[in-house]
Design a protein around this motif. Structure first.
Motif, short mmCIF file in Angstrom:
data_model
loop_
_atom_site.label_atom_id
_atom_site.label_comp_id
_atom_site.label_asym_id
_atom_site.label_seq_id
_atom_site.Cartn_x
_atom_site.Cartn_y
_atom_site.Cartn_z
N PRO A 152 -15.91 -5.50 -13.80
CA PRO A 152 -17.59 -5.00 -12.86
C PRO A 152 -17.46 -5.16 -11.50
N LEU A 153 -16.30 -5.81 -10.76
CA LEU A 153 -16.22 -5.95 -9.43
C LEU A 153 -15.45 -4.81 -8.80
N LEU A 154 -15.11 -3.78 -9.53
CA LEU A 154 -14.49 -2.61 -9.05
C LEU A 154 -15.10 -1.85 -8.21
N ARG A 155 -14.49 -1.30 -6.95
CA ARG A 155 -15.18 -0.50 -6.15
C ARG A 155 -14.33 0.84 -6.21
N ALA A 156 -15.12 1.60 -5.36
CA ALA A 156 -14.43 3.09 -5.38
C ALA A 156 -13.06 2.87 -4.23
N SER A 157 -13.20 1.99 -3.55
CA SER A 157 -11.82 1.88 -2.50
C SER A 157 -10.97 1.43 -3.49
N HIS A 158 -10.98 0.57 -4.42
CA HIS A 158 -9.79 0.35 -5.24
C HIS A 158 -9.25 1.43 -5.81
N VAL A 159 -10.27 2.48 -6.49
CA VAL A 159 -9.75 3.63 -7.17
C VAL A 159 -8.91 4.30 -6.18
N ASP A 160 -9.54 4.74 -5.09
CA ASP A 160 -8.73 5.56 -4.14
C ASP A 160 -7.23 4.95 -3.73
N ALA A 161 -7.40 3.88 -3.36
CA ALA A 161 -5.98 3.18 -2.98
C ALA A 161 -5.10 3.17 -4.26
N THR A 162 -5.74 2.98 -5.50
CA THR A 162 -4.51 3.08 -6.50
C THR A 162 -3.81 4.35 -6.78
N VAL A 163 -4.81 5.60 -6.66
CA VAL A 163 -4.39 6.91 -6.80
C VAL A 163 -3.48 7.30 -5.58
N GLU A 164 -3.62 6.79 -4.31
CA GLU A 164 -2.86 6.96 -3.39
C GLU A 164 -1.63 6.50 -3.49
N ARG A 165 -1.50 5.04 -3.98
CA ARG A 165 -0.31 4.29 -4.30
C ARG A 165 0.59 4.93 -5.22
N PHE A 166 -0.09 5.72 -6.34
CA PHE A 166 0.60 6.31 -7.33
C PHE A 166 1.59 7.59 -6.71
N TRP A 167 0.72 8.20 -5.97
CA TRP A 167 1.53 9.02 -5.37
C TRP A 167 2.46 9.00 -4.21
N THR A 168 2.38 7.89 -3.42
CA THR A 168 2.94 7.72 -2.27
C THR A 168 3.51 6.35 -1.79
N GLY A 169 3.69 5.45 -2.82
CA GLY A 169 4.18 4.31 -2.77
C GLY A 169 5.82 4.04 -2.60
N PRO A 170 6.24 3.14 -2.01
CA PRO A 170 7.59 3.17 -1.57
C PRO A 170 8.59 3.16 -2.89
N ASP A 171 7.80 2.83 -4.19
CA ASP A 171 8.79 3.03 -5.08
C ASP A 171 8.78 4.21 -6.07
N VAL A 172 8.19 5.40 -5.39
CA VAL A 172 8.16 6.57 -6.03
C VAL A 172 9.43 7.08 -6.28
N ALA A 173 10.22 6.88 -5.26
CA ALA A 173 11.69 7.51 -5.30
C ALA A 173 12.42 6.92 -6.66
N THR A 174 12.20 5.93 -7.10
CA THR A 174 12.82 5.28 -8.22
C THR A 174 12.68 6.09 -9.55
N SER A 175 11.44 7.04 -9.29
CA SER A 175 11.03 7.81 -10.62
C SER A 175 12.18 9.06 -10.93
N GLY A 176 12.90 9.25 -9.97
CA GLY A 176 13.80 10.38 -9.91
C GLY A 176 13.31 11.63 -9.28
N SER A 177 14.28 12.10 -8.59
CA SER A 177 13.70 13.29 -7.54
C SER A 177 13.42 14.61 -8.35
#
Length: 271
Positions: A152-177
């Motif tokens: 219940p303490l979730l905020r929109a900023s948490h959601v947006d930051a999570t989606v951004e991290r999904f696409w642009t996190g430093p570990d994205v490269a490990t997913s395979g080019s």
């Protein structure tokens, strides 16, 4: 690869699409016996629970499910919301359907819908978190953000930051080019943070590079691997090995999952 809690870099090997909005799956679960039965049997007169279904239990005078819905609807990264409730929770289904019919001007105190955001209500399988998640992902496709209704303490900023991290996190490269969509991302918190707050720890996701146990938050993005065991199932205990990537957030707002009367008390105190 060690776990990192550092700001995201500006570059990414897998850039987000031109329109980065993705669907969200809101998993509302069932009756929530660990919370409701405990309130009735162990905390009589001390914890006020107004409903027989956990998603409708109030925090700050609003049902928990409405609070999570608001965070999803207000997030810039979410294009639609698919709420999945168990057939064992008919009042929750009725409530969600009513919210879906209302305009922001009709219920400004409840949820309110931003322009272009649809709320679709699905009746779950009745077989639990994993079965409902799999069915929902088959319907909406990937990538999709998933979140539980007892955060219940979730905020929109948490959601947006999570989606951004999904696409642009430093570990994205490990997913395979060769992947157009990264692997799933599980947001977790140090289990010690939950204990310091006085909330329950019912499941873990291994440990970080310093050996600290990690706990799931129930906030994730399902990606190319279709990971389905990365949430915070109301009825599951024990260690888990998540199929994708982890993002450690030492954030009290993400650490408070309401599963027991003490968790509810903490959530209400922090509003």
């Amino acid at each position: 690869m060690g776990d990192r809690v550092t700001p995201d870099p500006s570059s990414s090997t897998v850039p987000p699409p031109a329109s980065s909005r993705i669907p969200a799956v809101l998993l509302c679960g069932g009756r929530g016996t660990r919370l409701l039965d405990a309130c009735e049997d162990e905390a009589e007169g001390t914890i006020d629970v107004e409903y027989d279904e956990k998603p409708l239990v109030t925090v700050g005078e609003r049902p928990m499910v409405d609070r999570v819905l608001s965070a999803l609807i207000e997030a810039d990264s979410i294009g639609s919301v698919h709420a999945v409730a168990s057939p064992h929770a008919p009042e929750t289904i009725e409530h969600l359907e009513a919210v879906g019919r209302d305009d922001v001007t009709d219920r400004p105190e409840a949820v309110g819908r931003a322009e272009g955001i649809d709320l679709v209500v699905h009746e779950g399988t009745g077989e639990g978190y994993v079965a409902d998640l799999r069915a929902a992902i088959e319907t909406v496709g990937t990538p999709a953000l998933t979140v539980v209704a007892d955060l219940p303490l979730l905020r929109a900023s948490h959601v947006d930051a999570t989606v951004e991290r999904f696409w642009t996190g430093p570990d994205v490269a490990t997913s395979g080019s060769d992947r157009s969509v990264p692997r799933s991302l599980s947001v977790c918190v140090p289990a010690g943070t939950k204990r310091r707050l006085g909330v329950s720890v019912d499941a873990t996701l291994g440990s970080d590079d310093r050996g600290r146990p990690l706990a799931p938050t129930g906030l994730n993005v399902v990606g190319d691997d279709g990971g389905d065991d990365d949430g915070n199932d109301d009825g599951d205990d024990g260690d888990r090995d998540e199929p994708g990537r982890r993002w450690i957030r030492d954030d009290p707002a993400l650490a408070v999952n309401v599963n027991r009367p003490g968790d509810l008390a903490v959530a209400r105190d922090r509003i």
